[in-house]
Design an enzyme around this catalytic site. Sequence first.
Site, PDB file in Angstrom:
ATOM      1  N   GLY A  48      49.885  57.782  50.581  1.00 37.49           N
ATOM      2  CA  GLY A  48      48.531  57.432  50.142  1.00 37.49           C
ATOM      3  C   GLY A  48      47.629  57.173  51.332  1.00 37.49           C
ATOM      4  O   GLY A  48      46.467  57.596  51.350  1.00 37.49           O
ATOM      5  N   GLY A 390      47.954  35.621  38.588  1.00 38.89           N
ATOM      6  CA  GLY A 390      49.344  35.464  38.179  1.00 38.89           C
ATOM      7  C   GLY A 390      49.433  35.314  36.674  1.00 38.89           C
ATOM      8  O   GLY A 390      48.420  35.225  35.971  1.00 38.89           O
ATOM      9  N   CYS A 417      41.257  34.601  39.764  1.00 36.01           N
ATOM     10  CA  CYS A 417      41.749  34.790  38.405  1.00 36.01           C
ATOM     11  C   CYS A 417      42.595  33.590  37.937  1.00 36.01           C
ATOM     12  O   CYS A 417      42.049  32.583  37.521  1.00 36.01           O
ATOM     13  CB  CYS A 417      42.494  36.114  38.296  1.00 36.01           C
ATOM     14  SG  CYS A 417      42.492  36.709  36.598  1.00 36.01           S
ATOM     15  N   PHE A 420      41.535  30.585  39.546  1.00 40.92           N
ATOM     16  CA  PHE A 420      40.301  30.031  38.966  1.00 40.92           C
ATOM     17  C   PHE A 420      40.677  29.154  37.780  1.00 40.92           C
ATOM     18  O   PHE A 420      40.259  28.008  37.657  1.00 40.92           O
ATOM     19  CB  PHE A 420      39.410  31.201  38.548  1.00 40.92           C
ATOM     20  CG  PHE A 420      38.251  30.863  37.620  1.00 40.92           C
ATOM     21  CD1 PHE A 420      36.989  30.576  38.128  1.00 40.92           C
ATOM     22  CD2 PHE A 420      38.412  30.902  36.230  1.00 40.92           C
ATOM     23  CE1 PHE A 420      35.914  30.306  37.274  1.00 40.92           C
ATOM     24  CE2 PHE A 420      37.349  30.630  35.376  1.00 40.92           C
ATOM     25  CZ  PHE A 420      36.096  30.334  35.903  1.00 40.92           C
ATOM     26  N   HIS A 546      38.704  39.597  40.183  1.00 44.43           N
ATOM     27  CA  HIS A 546      39.557  39.954  41.325  1.00 44.43           C
ATOM     28  C   HIS A 546      38.670  40.570  42.408  1.00 44.43           C
ATOM     29  O   HIS A 546      38.654  41.797  42.573  1.00 44.43           O
ATOM     30  CB  HIS A 546      40.629  40.957  40.890  1.00 44.43           C
ATOM     31  CG  HIS A 546      41.709  40.344  40.056  1.00 44.43           C
ATOM     32  ND1 HIS A 546      42.759  39.647  40.596  1.00 44.43           N
ATOM     33  CD2 HIS A 546      41.858  40.287  38.719  1.00 44.43           C
ATOM     34  CE1 HIS A 546      43.540  39.200  39.626  1.00 44.43           C
ATOM     35  NE2 HIS A 546      43.012  39.571  38.470  1.00 44.43           N
ATOM     36  N   GLU A 548      39.068  40.770  45.423  1.00 45.61           N
ATOM     37  CA  GLU A 548      39.822  41.463  46.474  1.00 45.61           C
ATOM     38  C   GLU A 548      39.819  42.978  46.254  1.00 45.61           C
ATOM     39  O   GLU A 548      39.984  43.750  47.192  1.00 45.61           O
ATOM     40  CB  GLU A 548      41.264  40.927  46.558  1.00 45.61           C
ATOM     41  CG  GLU A 548      42.188  41.250  45.371  1.00 45.61           C
ATOM     42  CD  GLU A 548      42.073  40.261  44.206  1.00 45.61           C
ATOM     43  OE1 GLU A 548      41.034  39.571  44.131  1.00 45.61           O
ATOM     44  OE2 GLU A 548      43.011  40.194  43.380  1.00 45.61           O
TER      45      GLU A 548
HETATM   46  N1  GLN Z   1      47.329  34.851  33.263  1.00 45.55           N
HETATM   47  C1  GLN Z   1      45.899  34.755  33.287  1.00 45.55           C
HETATM   48  C2  GLN Z   1      45.259  35.508  32.132  1.00 45.55           C
HETATM   49  O1  GLN Z   1      45.866  36.322  31.524  1.00 45.55           O
HETATM   50  C3  GLN Z   1      45.362  35.232  34.611  1.00 45.55           C
HETATM   51  C4  GLN Z   1      45.553  36.698  34.834  1.00 45.55           C
HETATM   52  C5  GLN Z   1      45.460  37.097  36.270  1.00 45.55           C
HETATM   53  O2  GLN Z   1      45.537  36.265  37.168  1.00 45.55           O
HETATM   54  N2  GLN Z   1      45.305  38.368  36.524  1.00 45.55           N
HETATM   55  O3  GLN Z   1      44.115  35.302  31.822  1.00 45.55           O
END
Ligand code: GLN
Length: 600
Positions: A48, A390, A417, A420, A546, A548
Site C-alpha cells: 500500500g 474502543g 470516540c 470522549f 475520529h 486521526e
Molecule cells: N464503543 C463506543 C461506541 O460504540 C465507541 C466506539 C469507538 O470508539 N469507535 O459508541
Amino acid sequence: MDGERTLSSLSDTSDETEFYTPMPAGYRKGQCRYVVVFGTVMSGLGKGIFSSSLAKVLQDKGLTVAPIKLEGYLNRDSGTLNPFRHGEVFVLDDGMECDMDLGTYERMLNQNLTRLNFCTSGQIFSKVLDKERRGGFLGRDVQMIPHVTGEVKSRLRELAVTTGADVVFVEIGGTVGDVENAYFIEAIRELAFEEGPGSVCNVALTYIVEPSMLGEQKSKPAQLNLKALMAAGIHPHIIACRARHPASKKVREKIAMYSNVPMERVFSMHDCDSVYVIPEMLRGAGIDTAVLDILGLGDRPDTVREDAEREVWNDYIARFRETKHAVTIGVTGKYTSLRDSYASIIQAIEHAGVYYGAKVQLEWIDSAELTDDNVAKRLEHINGVIVPGGFGVRGVDGKLACIQYVRENAIPYLGLCYGFQIAVIEYARNVCGLEGASSTEIDADGPYPVIDILPEQKEIEGLGGNMRLGGHDVVLSEGSIISDLHGESGQIRLRFRHRYEVDPAFIERLEASGLIFSGRAPVHPIMQVLELPREVHPCFLATQAHPELTSRPLDPEPLFVALVRAAMVHAGVEEPQPTATLPRGPKRSNNHRNQEAPTG
Ligand code: GLN
C-alpha cells in the site's frame, strides 16, 4: 444487464461465448491505464505504501490517479474485523469501513476516497450471486472464469469511468500463491489482454532475504515466487526489491536474469526512516519514468507542477528530520499490543509533531493494567495522553483512572470516540457527583446512563440500530477552543464510527458543572466535541469523532496539533513555534481535495 454492455456484444464471438466482460456505461477502452502491484514472497512488504507513493509521484506530474485495493477475504467490508488481527479499521467519508491501506492512500494523495476504492471478495461474490438470482447470466453455469473475474474487471473499469482517472492503481491484497487472491490475478491477466499492449503495467514487489548466519543477500525466495507470478500469466514489467539494505547489483542481476525483466527495471526499495520519503526514493530510482514509458504516457508530465509539489513535500521531510523538542505522549488503550491498530493516530501525531518541530515519543499504556493506585507512577514522565477509540468493558476502569488523573493534574488530554465517552463518564462521576454514571455499553442497568444508544435519534438519522459511520458535519460553538483551532470556520466535517452517544437528558447537568460541549451535530442533539476552559485545564479536549482519520502530512489535524503543542509546553518548551504555515481556509476539514468529478 442494466447500464452495461458486454465485450461479446462488441466483437465477433460465438453464440455460446466464453467471454464475459461487463462494461460499465461510458467506459472507453484506452482512455485509462492501469498499474497493478503484486506482492511476492510474503505479506507485510508495504504494498500500500509503495503503490500510494508511486501514485503520488504520477499525481505530482499532473495525472489523475485512482487507487483500488482488492482484498481476498469474504467480508463485505472491514467493519467486523478485529484490529488485533488486521490493524485499524479505516473509515471513509461515505461511511465505508475498510483496510488501513486506504488511510495511506488518502494521506499520500491528499484525496478523499470512496467505497469504489475498496473491493473485497465478499462484494464481488455477492454481486455475482445476486445477479444469478435475477437471471443475469442467461442460463449459463456461473464460473470463477469468466464470471467472477468479469466482475473484478468491471469494478476496475467502473472506478476508471467514475473518477475519470488517467491511471488506476490496483493493489492486490495478500501474496502471489494465496488461493483467495488467485482470481484477482487471473482478472488482471484478462484485463491486460482486453485493454491491449501498453495499457497495464505490472509491478511485482518482492523481498530479498538477508539471513544473519550468511550476512549476505539471497534472491532465491524472490526468484521462486516471481516464477509463480509468471506461471499465473503475469509477466512483471517492473520488479521492486524490498530489503533491509539496498539490494545488491548481484541480486538484482539474478532477478533480472530469471524473470526476463531488464536490469534497469529491477529496483531496490530498501528500508527508510519515514514512509513519506518513498515518493522521492521512487523518483530518484526512476521507477516513475519507467512506468510512464511502459504506459506510453511519457509526454504527459507537467514538470512545473511536479517541481512545486516536490518542494512542499521535501520541505515536510526536511522538517520531519529536523524535529528537536522531545515530548512523550501516552496512548492508553486496549489494543496496544498491535501498533497497526492505531496506525492513523501514529500518523496524526507525526504530522502534528512535524508542524511544531516536536519529536514525539509514543508510549503504549495498556489500560487493563492501569489502576487508581499506579496511575501517578505510570504517567510520571508523560507530557500528554490520548485515550483512543474502543469497544466493550475490558480496560475501562484503567481509562477512567487515567482520565481523572490527567484532568486533575493538568496533563494535556485528547479523547477520541470512546476516549470522549469515558471522559464524559469520568466527569459525571467525579465532578457532577453522579455516582455510578456509565455507558449502557459498560453497565446496562446503571443509575446514570450518561452514554447510551438513542434509538429515536438513530431513526431520525435513518440508520436503524447500526453504527453511525462516515463524515458528518459538526457545528462549533463561537468562542470555543475548537473553533479557535479551526480559524474562522463555524462548521467542520469529521468522521465517525460509533453506536453510543451522550444522552441529551444529562447535557444541562454536565454543562452546569463546567464541561463544555463545543461541537454538535447541526440538527440533532448529538454531542461531538467537548472541552474544559483554558483557565481550568491547559488542554482537555475530546471528540466523538475520529479526527486521526483526516490528518494529512501537510494539513495536520487541529486537535492533534493542540495536543502536541500543549505537551511541548508541559515538557518545558515555553512558546512552541510552528515550522510551516497551514493551508487552512475557512471550513478546513471540508477542503481536502476530493476525487476529480467524472469527465464524461
Ligand atoms: N464503543 C463506543 C461506541 O460504540 C465507541 C466506539 C469507538 O470508539 N469507535 O459508541
